[in-house]
Write a protein that holds these residues in place. Structure first.
Motif, short mmCIF file in Angstrom:
data_model
loop_
_atom_site.label_atom_id
_atom_site.label_comp_id
_atom_site.label_asym_id
_atom_site.label_seq_id
_atom_site.Cartn_x
_atom_site.Cartn_y
_atom_site.Cartn_z
N THR A 76 0.81 -1.22 0.00
CA THR A 76 0.00 0.00 0.00
C THR A 76 0.84 1.27 0.00
O THR A 76 0.31 2.37 0.12
N GLY A 77 2.17 1.14 -0.12
CA GLY A 77 3.07 2.29 -0.06
C GLY A 77 3.79 2.33 1.27
O GLY A 77 3.88 1.33 1.99
N ALA A 78 4.31 3.50 1.62
CA ALA A 78 5.04 3.66 2.89
C ALA A 78 4.92 5.09 3.37
O ALA A 78 4.71 6.01 2.58
N ASP A 79 5.07 5.27 4.68
CA ASP A 79 5.05 6.60 5.29
C ASP A 79 6.47 7.17 5.26
O ASP A 79 7.31 6.81 6.08
N TYR A 80 6.72 8.07 4.33
CA TYR A 80 8.07 8.62 4.15
C TYR A 80 8.46 9.58 5.26
O TYR A 80 9.63 9.95 5.38
N ARG A 81 7.51 9.98 6.09
CA ARG A 81 7.82 10.91 7.18
C ARG A 81 8.14 10.19 8.48
O ARG A 81 8.52 10.82 9.46
N LEU A 102 11.92 5.14 9.40
CA LEU A 102 12.03 4.67 8.02
C LEU A 102 12.75 5.67 7.11
O LEU A 102 13.00 5.38 5.95
N ARG A 103 13.06 6.82 7.68
CA ARG A 103 13.58 7.94 6.87
C ARG A 103 14.80 7.55 6.03
O ARG A 103 14.96 7.99 4.90
N HIS A 104 15.68 6.73 6.60
CA HIS A 104 16.92 6.38 5.90
C HIS A 104 16.81 5.03 5.18
O HIS A 104 17.79 4.56 4.59
N ALA A 117 7.18 -2.39 6.02
CA ALA A 117 8.46 -1.71 5.87
C ALA A 117 9.22 -1.64 7.20
O ALA A 117 10.44 -1.81 7.24
N GLY A 118 8.49 -1.38 8.29
CA GLY A 118 9.13 -1.30 9.60
C GLY A 118 9.79 -2.61 10.00
O GLY A 118 10.94 -2.63 10.45
N THR A 119 9.08 -3.71 9.83
CA THR A 119 9.65 -5.02 10.17
C THR A 119 10.85 -5.33 9.28
O THR A 119 11.84 -5.90 9.72
N LEU A 120 10.77 -4.94 8.03
CA LEU A 120 11.86 -5.22 7.10
C LEU A 120 13.13 -4.45 7.44
O LEU A 120 14.21 -5.04 7.53
N ALA A 121 13.01 -3.14 7.61
CA ALA A 121 14.24 -2.34 7.62
C ALA A 121 14.18 -1.06 8.43
O ALA A 121 14.91 -0.11 8.15
N ALA A 122 13.31 -0.99 9.46
CA ALA A 122 13.32 0.20 10.31
C ALA A 122 14.70 0.37 10.92
O ALA A 122 15.38 -0.60 11.26
N ALA A 174 19.19 -2.37 4.76
CA ALA A 174 18.65 -2.65 3.42
C ALA A 174 17.91 -1.42 2.91
O ALA A 174 17.50 -0.55 3.68
N LEU A 175 17.73 -1.34 1.62
CA LEU A 175 17.04 -0.21 1.00
C LEU A 175 15.70 -0.68 0.45
O LEU A 175 15.65 -1.61 -0.37
#
Length: 389
Positions: free
Chosen positions: A132-137, A141-143, A169-174, A188-189
């Protein structure tokens, strides 16, 4: 083949079709005929605005078109086309409770990711997250977030209007450090591929376009925390294309609590994921069966949420992000692994899950993911292959 007649017939029907009507996936059996139709489409669409509603996937030689007019197409071009319904797909997660913070989630610790960080943090590994996308703010997750793509609104950032993609996204690479949350592969990116709308729903064609984008942009691994009950030739075709391009796809099995499961996890080219609970048992909601390659933590998982928040969620969606993260740690050490090699290492390094009453181990499929064991297995396999050279 009469390519002009093909598009003229379709254009007439598109003009009369309802604005948000059903869609179909039209695949050409012959690459040359697809190329001919594509060339004619590019020529005509500048003059015929209606044809701009058509989307394409060069990877599987397909056009995505409104359902109107398909009957006429089949009558005239049945020998050169394969047409299927553009089915709706849903994300694999249940609503959870809002939480104040996530810090070091139990699932990240359960798969021994922190112990693996001295060997790999997933640096330089590119993860495509079709969601569904990601919260860029979000500060955690910023980096971790690259620009990705928004398939619903081309040209816009893939901003999350649901929350599910941000949780994955948080579980993957916060990478929130001591003040925030840490994911499984914090260096990871992530490349968010927004294919799902605010309700957590997408079409098969959106998933095909998402995988197509990942292949074109040389993504290393794709997380797909969603599924559907029926087969799709187009979806399977594009999964095979990604597999042959060297991109591993990690897919959730579904939350029906049954033997069996959803597609695309049931395709042999994917890594199929089930969920375990906090007691290291197969979660009651998780699908299971011999086709499951590995299980990951999926019960009451805290992770990032919209508006810089955190939330607990349960589902095989959550389990899948743990497994994808563990795989990214391994790819950080061994970037040349094929999808098949990655799947075998995940299966071989998994730990046994605890059985519920009446369950047999053979009926469950694989074991539980363990990032530290995975890295060790990957190192042993590398030494073994070097010794054989």
């Amino acid at each position: 083949m009469d390519y002009y007649g093909f598009w003229q017939m379709l254009l007439e029907e598109i003009s009369a079709a309802p604005k948000n009507g059903e869609r179909r996936i039209v695949t050409f059996n012959d690459a040359r005929q697809y190329a001919g139709a594509l060339s004619q489409w590019k020529t005509l669409k500048a003059k015929r605005p209606g044809l701009r509603k058509v989307q394409i996937s060069p990877l599987i030689r397909a056009f995505f078109v409104p359902a109107a007019g398909i009957g006429r197409l089949m009558n005239r071009f049945a020998d050169v086309l394969y047409i299927e319904e553009d089915i709706r797909i849903q994300i694999h997660a249940a609503p959870g409770e809002k939480s104040g913070t996530a810090m070091m989630p139990w699932g990240v610790k359960a798969i021994h990711a922190p112990q693996a960080w001295s060997r790999s943090t997933g640096v330089h590994v590119k993860i495509g997250v079709i969601d569904t996308g990601a919260d860029y703010r979000h500060p955690d997750l910023r980096h971790s977030l690259a620009s990705g793509v928004n398939l619903l609104h081309r040209g816009m950032l893939p901003l999350d209007d649901n929350g599910h993609g941000t949780h994955i996204a948080g579980t993957l690479a916060a990478a929130g450090g001591t003040r925030g949350m840490m994911g499984v592969a914090p260096r990871a990116l992530l490349y968010p591929v927004k294919a799902f709308d605010h309700s957590g729903s997408a079409y098969v064609s959106d998933i095909v376009l998402g995988i197509d984008w990942c292949v074109q942009n040389r993504i290393d691994i794709i997380n797909m925390s969603f599924g559907m009950k029926t087969r799709s030739k187009a979806l399977h075709d594009v999964v095979i294309k990604a597999y042959r391009a060297g991109i591993a796809i990690v897919a959730s099995s579904g939350n029906d609590g049954k033997r069996g499961g959803d597609y695309p996890a049931r395709y042999p080219e994917t890594i199929a994921v089930g969920a375990v609970d906090k007691r290291h048992r197969v979660a009651s909601f998780s699908n299971r069966g011999p086709y499951i390659d590995v299980y990951g933590p999926g019960e009451s998982i805290p992770s990032c949420w919209l508006r810089e928040g955190y939330k607990e969620m349960s589902g095989t969606s959550m389990a899948t992000s743990h497994v994808t993260g563990a795989a990214a740690l391994l790819l950080g050490l061994r970037p040349g692994l094929t999808p098949r090699e990655l799947k075998l290492l995940l299966r071989r390094s998994s730990s046994p899950v605890l059985l519920r009453k009446g369950q047999r181990r053979a009926s469950l499929g694989g074991g539980a993911a363990d990032a530290l064991r995975l890295l060790r297995a990957g190192a042993r396999a590398k030494r073994g292959s070097s010794a054989n050279v």
